[in-house]
Design a protein around this motif. Structure first.
Motif, PDB file in Angstrom:
ATOM      1  N   LEU B   7      -6.868  13.426   8.121  1.00  0.00           N
ATOM      2  CA  LEU B   7      -7.237  14.744   7.602  1.00  0.00           C
ATOM      3  C   LEU B   7      -8.141  15.479   8.589  1.00  0.00           C
ATOM      4  O   LEU B   7      -7.900  16.639   8.947  1.00  0.00           O
ATOM      5  CB  LEU B   7      -7.950  14.561   6.257  1.00  0.00           C
ATOM      6  CG  LEU B   7      -8.033  15.772   5.357  1.00  0.00           C
ATOM      7  CD1 LEU B   7      -6.647  16.220   4.972  1.00  0.00           C
ATOM      8  CD2 LEU B   7      -8.851  15.449   4.121  1.00  0.00           C
ATOM      9  N   PRO B  30       1.362  27.898   0.956  1.00  0.00           N
ATOM     10  CA  PRO B  30       0.186  27.763   0.083  1.00  0.00           C
ATOM     11  C   PRO B  30       0.456  26.846  -1.104  1.00  0.00           C
ATOM     12  O   PRO B  30      -0.363  25.984  -1.430  1.00  0.00           O
ATOM     13  CB  PRO B  30      -0.078  29.191  -0.378  1.00  0.00           C
ATOM     14  CG  PRO B  30       0.594  30.056   0.597  1.00  0.00           C
ATOM     15  CD  PRO B  30       1.750  29.296   1.131  1.00  0.00           C
ATOM     16  N   ILE B  33       0.672  23.260  -0.044  1.00  0.00           N
ATOM     17  CA  ILE B  33      -0.656  22.702   0.236  1.00  0.00           C
ATOM     18  C   ILE B  33      -1.336  22.270  -1.053  1.00  0.00           C
ATOM     19  O   ILE B  33      -1.921  21.181  -1.136  1.00  0.00           O
ATOM     20  CB  ILE B  33      -1.519  23.740   0.981  1.00  0.00           C
ATOM     21  CG1 ILE B  33      -1.057  23.852   2.435  1.00  0.00           C
ATOM     22  CG2 ILE B  33      -2.991  23.348   0.935  1.00  0.00           C
ATOM     23  CD1 ILE B  33      -1.753  24.932   3.209  1.00  0.00           C
ATOM     24  N   ALA B  36       0.181  19.147  -2.167  1.00  0.00           N
ATOM     25  CA  ALA B  36      -0.232  18.014  -1.336  1.00  0.00           C
ATOM     26  C   ALA B  36      -1.640  17.564  -1.694  1.00  0.00           C
ATOM     27  O   ALA B  36      -1.934  16.365  -1.735  1.00  0.00           O
ATOM     28  CB  ALA B  36      -0.163  18.413   0.135  1.00  0.00           C
ATOM     29  N   LEU B  37      -2.507  18.561  -1.977  1.00  0.00           N
ATOM     30  CA  LEU B  37      -3.876  18.220  -2.395  1.00  0.00           C
ATOM     31  C   LEU B  37      -3.843  17.374  -3.659  1.00  0.00           C
ATOM     32  O   LEU B  37      -4.563  16.378  -3.791  1.00  0.00           O
ATOM     33  CB  LEU B  37      -4.678  19.497  -2.648  1.00  0.00           C
ATOM     34  CG  LEU B  37      -5.302  20.165  -1.434  1.00  0.00           C
ATOM     35  CD1 LEU B  37      -6.002  21.447  -1.862  1.00  0.00           C
ATOM     36  CD2 LEU B  37      -6.294  19.227  -0.784  1.00  0.00           C
ATOM     37  N   MET B  40      -2.765  13.936  -2.823  1.00  0.00           N
ATOM     38  CA  MET B  40      -3.803  13.192  -2.129  1.00  0.00           C
ATOM     39  C   MET B  40      -4.851  12.679  -3.115  1.00  0.00           C
ATOM     40  O   MET B  40      -5.245  11.502  -3.085  1.00  0.00           O
ATOM     41  CB  MET B  40      -4.461  14.084  -1.092  1.00  0.00           C
ATOM     42  CG  MET B  40      -5.025  13.327   0.081  1.00  0.00           C
ATOM     43  SD  MET B  40      -5.732  14.444   1.274  1.00  0.00           S
ATOM     44  CE  MET B  40      -7.154  15.045   0.403  1.00  0.00           C
ATOM     45  N   VAL B  44      -6.019   8.822  -4.053  1.00  0.00           N
ATOM     46  CA  VAL B  44      -7.386   8.289  -4.090  1.00  0.00           C
ATOM     47  C   VAL B  44      -7.660   7.666  -5.445  1.00  0.00           C
ATOM     48  O   VAL B  44      -8.227   6.569  -5.568  1.00  0.00           O
ATOM     49  CB  VAL B  44      -8.398   9.416  -3.787  1.00  0.00           C
ATOM     50  CG1 VAL B  44      -9.815   8.900  -3.974  1.00  0.00           C
ATOM     51  CG2 VAL B  44      -8.212   9.927  -2.374  1.00  0.00           C
ATOM     52  N   PHE B  57       2.769   6.666  -2.702  1.00  0.00           N
ATOM     53  CA  PHE B  57       1.973   7.792  -2.206  1.00  0.00           C
ATOM     54  C   PHE B  57       2.803   8.692  -1.302  1.00  0.00           C
ATOM     55  O   PHE B  57       2.871   9.920  -1.505  1.00  0.00           O
ATOM     56  CB  PHE B  57       0.761   7.257  -1.438  1.00  0.00           C
ATOM     57  CG  PHE B  57      -0.041   8.334  -0.773  1.00  0.00           C
ATOM     58  CD1 PHE B  57      -0.727   9.260  -1.538  1.00  0.00           C
ATOM     59  CD2 PHE B  57      -0.095   8.445   0.603  1.00  0.00           C
ATOM     60  CE1 PHE B  57      -1.461  10.263  -0.945  1.00  0.00           C
ATOM     61  CE2 PHE B  57      -0.817   9.448   1.208  1.00  0.00           C
ATOM     62  CZ  PHE B  57      -1.506  10.352   0.429  1.00  0.00           C
ATOM     63  N   PHE B  61       3.866  12.408  -2.318  1.00  0.00           N
ATOM     64  CA  PHE B  61       3.346  13.479  -1.468  1.00  0.00           C
ATOM     65  C   PHE B  61       4.485  14.388  -1.030  1.00  0.00           C
ATOM     66  O   PHE B  61       4.461  15.607  -1.229  1.00  0.00           O
ATOM     67  CB  PHE B  61       2.668  12.841  -0.247  1.00  0.00           C
ATOM     68  CG  PHE B  61       1.906  13.797   0.624  1.00  0.00           C
ATOM     69  CD1 PHE B  61       0.533  13.849   0.556  1.00  0.00           C
ATOM     70  CD2 PHE B  61       2.572  14.618   1.523  1.00  0.00           C
ATOM     71  CE1 PHE B  61      -0.181  14.712   1.371  1.00  0.00           C
ATOM     72  CE2 PHE B  61       1.868  15.490   2.325  1.00  0.00           C
ATOM     73  CZ  PHE B  61       0.489  15.536   2.256  1.00  0.00           C
ATOM     74  N   LEU B  62       5.520  13.775  -0.468  1.00  0.00           N
ATOM     75  CA  LEU B  62       6.642  14.567   0.055  1.00  0.00           C
ATOM     76  C   LEU B  62       7.369  15.292  -1.057  1.00  0.00           C
ATOM     77  O   LEU B  62       7.655  16.483  -0.962  1.00  0.00           O
ATOM     78  CB  LEU B  62       7.599  13.653   0.837  1.00  0.00           C
ATOM     79  CG  LEU B  62       7.034  13.137   2.151  1.00  0.00           C
ATOM     80  CD1 LEU B  62       8.030  12.210   2.836  1.00  0.00           C
ATOM     81  CD2 LEU B  62       6.696  14.311   3.075  1.00  0.00           C
TER      82      LEU B  62
END
Lengths: 234, 110
Positions: B7, B30, B33, B36-37, B40, B44, B57, B61-62
């Motif tokens: 990151l 946008p 993103i 993706a956030l 992510m 976590v 993950f 994500f993809l």
């Protein structure tokens, strides 16, 4: 038990942060790299161009058509001015220049009130037998006429200019305009689009309703030709 | 750790290279993103709960980013692009908040 919890959580966090170079970790790292890169790129592009980048298609179309209308109008102005320039350049005698200057002098004279004018317009008569109409009502009427696009206005036998004022005489009675007593009934002559002027005065809660509310009678007559002969001294 | 490094490296790269977003990507980036956030933070959270799986993950994500971009694309084609983008952002925002809440609960027991 609860005392151990923060410790375990911290261990979990530490373990989370411990680097392990497995393929999955690398892939995750790569994705996060991509994310960071994309975030920066997006933030930069948003900062670079905030006006149109976020606008949707229909907004852009609206902006574009506004602009093309404006450029069309300006192009018309250019044509007019070029025509004037050409005619000025063509004649050596100064005929065209003189004609242009006369035309302007006439326009400004009419606007300033130093020249008589004729044209389509309306005649407003406010009959106030009870004497309840005060200066402010007449001023409202005048402003309404101006807002509606009246080009030349006469009140009673006084030509209206930019500095025209209405006063109530100290003891009451007939309103004075520019220091001259009006002869009731109050009579406005206005040159402009008759329909627009009439509509402006007749709107609900507008001038005519106010006048009627005060117990006075108001009438509007649309004319194809209004002659305004009163002039102001220059 | 590698993810965090990635990151930071990505942000640094972005700052250094000063990339311009290509025009065809501009409406979708946008939303991608934000998706993706969400992925992510979900990762976590899964890590803290001990159920983290790298394959899950990467795939989530993809797929999240691609689906988010696809929804916006579809919305644009249907003429409801802005409304649909708002909807996607709202849903992803809710998920981000719930993920953040779970992480917070794990870390601080609060």
């Amino acid at each position: 038990m609860s005392g151990e919890e923060p410790g375990r959580a911290a261990r979990g966090l530490l373990e989370l942060l411990r680097p392990r170079a497995t393929r999955g970790q690398l892939a995750g790292g790569l994705l996060c790299l991509l994310l960071g890169f994309a975030v920066v790129a997006q933030v930069r592009s948003t900062q670079a161009d905030t006006t149109f980048a976020t606008a949707r298609q229909d907004e852009l179309v609206g902006i574009l058509s506004d602009l093309s209308q404006r450029s069309e109008r300006l192009r018309g102005d250019i044509r007019d001015l070029e025509g004037t320039r050409d005619s000025l350049a063509r004649d050596g005698e100064g005929e065209a220049a003189l004609a242009e200057a006369r035309r302007r002098a006439a326009t400004y004279g009419i606007l300033a009130g130093t020249l008589p004018a004729t044209g389509p317009g309306i005649e407003v008569t406010i009959d106030d037998p009870a004497g309840r109409i005060r200066a402010d009502t007449l001023l409202d009427t005048l402003q309404e006429l101006r807002d509606a696009g009246a080009e030349v206005i006469q009140v009673g036998d006084v030509r209206v200019g930019v500095n025209t004022y209405f006063t109530d005489p100290p003891g009451g009675g007939v309103v004075e305009v520019d220091g001259r007593r009006l002869q009731p009934p109050y009579r406005f002559l206005a040159i402009g689009d008759p329909h627009t002027l009439t509509t402006a005065l007749n709107i609900p809660g507008g001038v005519m309703k106010t006048v009627e509310g005060l117990g006075a009678g108001g009438s509007i007559v649309q004319r194809q030709k209004i002659a305004i002969s009163a002039v102001r001294s220059p | 750790m590698i993810a965090l490094l990635g990151l930071v490296l990505g942000v640094a790269l972005g700052l250094m290279l000063q990339p311009d977003v290509p025009l065809w990507l501009q409406p979708y980036l946008p939303i991608a993103i934000v998706a993706a956030l969400d992925a992510m933070l979900g990762g976590v959270r899964a890590r803290l709960e001990g159920v983290f799986d790298e394959k899950v993950f990467v795939v989530s994500f993809l797929s999240n980013t691609v689906i988010a971009a696809l929804i916006v694309f579809l919305g644009d084609q249907l003429g409801v692009g802005s409304q649909l983008s708002t909807g996607v952002v709202v849903v992803l925002g809710i998920r981000i908040f719930s993920n953040a809440a779970a992480i917070r609960r794990k870390l601080f027991r609060a």
